[in-house]
Design an enzyme around this catalytic site. Structure first.
Site, PDB file in Angstrom:
ATOM      1  CG  ASP A   1      38.953 -65.273  -4.115  1.00  0.00           C
ATOM      2  OD1 ASP A   1      40.161 -65.589  -4.121  1.00  0.00           O
ATOM      3  OD2 ASP A   1      38.049 -66.036  -3.743  1.00  0.00           O
TER       4      ASP A   1
ATOM      5  CG  ASP B   1      42.697 -71.995  -2.415  1.00  0.00           C
ATOM      6  OD1 ASP B   1      43.502 -71.161  -1.966  1.00  0.00           O
ATOM      7  OD2 ASP B   1      41.490 -71.761  -2.591  1.00  0.00           O
TER       8      ASP B   1
END
Ligand code: GAL
Length: 656
Positions: A454, A391
């Site tokens: 997200d 990430d």
């Protein structure tokens, strides 16, 4: 003239007397726990944190303390006179708090506060509600994220005559189960293809439903592999590259099934989209070993493993604050023994994933892999890890800009580090789609790559992401998948507190159908130990999963589109086509989109023609959610689709 004057006088008089007779509904006297709040719980006469209401240095006795995005909808039946309040950011909020308040009437914005910041004195609202049927009260994050947005409706009240206003909150529609249970006789499910790395440990559990006990046998198993004939778990090491077709047979007391299963040994893993669970959407940073074990146990005990669900992925929050003396990354106290955890997961025929960042820190502020990439890859390999989500996050500090080279570099470094270890890792890039990652994710060794920010558990987020993947869709191929983020069904919450997904049952059918058509990785994001019957049914329809897992990996295409609906189509390996009909019409746009303004939207008939699908002739249609044949169709298909819901049809050419 006199008559007119008299009527005017009468009107004014009666209106005034109505107002004089008006009653007051104080917001703080309603069921405030039913107000939606982006964080915490809305409270009466207290701030969202439970303190006295205070805005711009002034205390207020009554009102409602909430948090952006906060909302409530009232039915006022055309009887309301006005809405009055003072609004502002509560003084308890962080310094960066900024919000905007809206009062909406029947989808129109009647009043808005403009952006209000911490310290601003409360702003007065006085809106006429004459003739309005429904009033929406909304606090948004003013476009900069909801962090610290503690917002108060002070001395807030609706003046009305006649029928008392009612909160129109969105009675949660009842879940409804569409898919029949799997039969007692053995049925070999999906995936039916897997990738293996030569010389590295191989593990695969053949997904089969049916009455236990089952007995497995295989022919043509590549050298180096063995099958456990009770569980269907295949393990071992294949030394040489090559493609193998294995014939799997399964029997039980009531029947048998057989199917070809492919093991392609070479550079590619994840030949179909990864399926599993990830800790983030439920536990956030509060993940720990017991929660991960509980997920693995549920995967087995609830039978998900028999439908292809495999990975148990630990997201952020497992890392110790510092490396050991030799610079190795370690797990924190919440994960006492990673090796043991990996063994436990493997013994059940499942695989384990982990998370890190190429920066100094992860998104959650834990230790990242910067400067220790090879060492970390070796550590994970020693632990027995099978999957890495990598990430971007604080890696932004390491680059000057966002050139392609800068975007690719950290992923090259980790790819090389992973390849040098003793294990095969599925490599999942997470950088939210920067630089059109779908165009180059495969070239840096990615098996999947997040294409968006997200997801969260509401229609706006899920549908916003799901229906905007068409540009990336052509870049899917076996081993390379666009990842529109994890599933938001079941009990989610980003930890430690959980709530039932805010998606309606229809929206959840859309979510799974769309992710299946898009060949997206399927990572369940809920607490697996609390899987309800509806969610379990939603996640175990093997005909829908087959659409997701189809080895051809053909991109989903849009066959038709208008403001109200979309039709998607995907070509399957066996020559059939899967068509998804979605009734997407938004209720309203802008701030009004936050509310459902009508109690019920009637289902819509959506028609797709053979010309739009590129078809000719007659086809057998099958409803995949209901697993029901619908007969022979030609020229067009008409689907009746509930609002925000879908229908998923497989069209097979009639054999001449
Ligand atoms: C985000 C990522 C999430 C989750 C989180 C962990 O950047 O998109 O899926 O991994 O970081 O801190």
């Amino acid at each position: 003239m006199n008559r007119k004057l008299f009527s005017l006088f009468f009107l004014v008089f009666s209106f005034n007397s109505l107002i004089i007779n008006a009653q007051t509904l104080w917001l703080d006297e309603t069921q405030v726990s039913r107000f939606e709040s982006g964080w915490g719980q809305t409270k009466a006469n207290l701030s969202v944190d439970g303190n006295n209401l205070k805005v711009g240095g002034r205390l207020y006795k009554r009102g409602v303390g909430t948090h952006a995005t906060g909302k409530v909808l009232f039915k006022v039946f055309g009887n309301a006179v006005s809405f009055n309040a003072l609004v502002g950011v509560d003084d308890e909020a962080g310094d960066t708090a900024s919000v905007e308040f809206f009062v909406l009437g029947d989808t129109k914005v009647l009043w808005k506060s403009g952006v209000l910041k911490k310290g601003d004195s409360a702003r007065r609202v006085n809106v006429s509600l004459k003739g309005i049927e429904r009033v929406g009260l909304l606090v948004t994050d003013a476009g900069d994220g909801i962090d610290y947005d503690h917002a108060d409706w002070l001395e807030a009240r609706i003046e009305y005559t006649g029928k008392t206003p009612e909160m129109a909150r969105i009675k949660a529609p009842k879940p409804y189960i569409l898919t029949p249970p799997a039969p007692d006789r053995p049925r070999i499910n999906y995936p039916r293809v897997t990738g293996a790395s030569p010389g590295k440990p191989f593990l695969f559990r053949i997904p089969v439903t049916g009455k236990q006990p089952l007995t497995f046998s295989v022919t043509n198993l590549p050298q180096g592999l063995t099958l456990d004939n009770q569980t269907g778990i295949i393990t071992g090491v294949i030394e040489k590259p090559g493609n193998f077709t294995v014939l799997v047979k399964v029997t039980n007391a009531v029947g048998k099934d057989s199917a070809a299963f492919r093991i392609n040994t070479g550079p590619l893993l994840a030949l179909s989209p990864p399926m599993g669970w990830n800790s983030w959407n439920c536990w956030g940073l509060s993940v720990d070993q017991d929660k991960v074990k509980a997920a693995a146990n549920a995967m087995i005990s609830k039978g998900l493993v028999n439908h292809g669900w495999t990975y148990i992925n630990i997201d952020d929050g497992w890392e110790a604050p510092a490396r050991n003396a030799s610079g190795e990354i370690m797990a924190n106290g919440k994960f006492p023994d990673m090796k043991d955890l990996a063994n436990f997961i493997h013994q059940n025929g499942l695989k384990i994933g982990i998370y890190s960042s190429p920066g100094e820190k992860t998104c959650g502020g834990f230790l990242g892999s910067f400067g220790h990439e090879s060492q970390d890859a070796r550590t994970w390999s020693d632990w027995g890890i099978d999957y890495l989500k990598y990430d971007w996050c604080s890696y932004s500090d390491k680059v000057k800009g966002r050139s392609l080279l800068e975007l690719k570099n950290p992923y090259y470094i980790m790819r090389d580090a992973l390849l040098k270890t003793n294990r095969a890792f599925v490599f999942s890039l997470c950088q939210y789609g920067m630089g059109n990652v779908w165009e180059w994710g495969a070239s840096v060794g990615g098996n999947c790559w997040r294409t968006t920010g997200d997801i969260s558990d509401n229609w706006k987020s899920m549908a916003g992401i799901g229906f905007s993947q068409l540009a990336a869709a052509p870049f899917t191929s076996p081993g390379h998948w666009n990842d529109p983020d994890m599933l938001v069904v079941g009990k989610v919450g980003w930890g430690p507190g959980l709530h039932q997904t805010q998606l309606t049952p229809d929206e959840q059918y859309t979510h799974i159908s769309l992710w299946s058509l898009l060949s997206a990785p399927l990572l369940i994001g809920c607490d697996m130990s609390q899987l309800d019957d509806f969610t379990l049914n939603l996640l175990t329809n093997d005909e829908v999963i087959a659409v997701n897992q189809d080895p051809r990996a053909a991109p989903a295409k849009r066959a038709s589109y208008d403001n109200e609906n979309e039709v998607y189509v995907k070509d399957m390996e066996d020559g059939t086509k899967v068509v998804g009909f979605f009734f997407t019409r938004p209720d309203a746009s802008g701030p009004a989109a936050e509310f459902q303004w009508v109690d019920e939207v009637k289902p819509q008939k959506i028609t797709v023609s053979w010309a739009q699908l590129g078809l000719e002739g007659e086809y057998k249609a099958r409803d995949l959610w209901r697993q029901k044949d619908l007969g022979v169709v030609y020229e067009k298909f008409v689907a009746e689709v509930p609002w925000h819901g879908c229908m998923l049809i497989r069209l097979s050419p009639l054999k001449k």
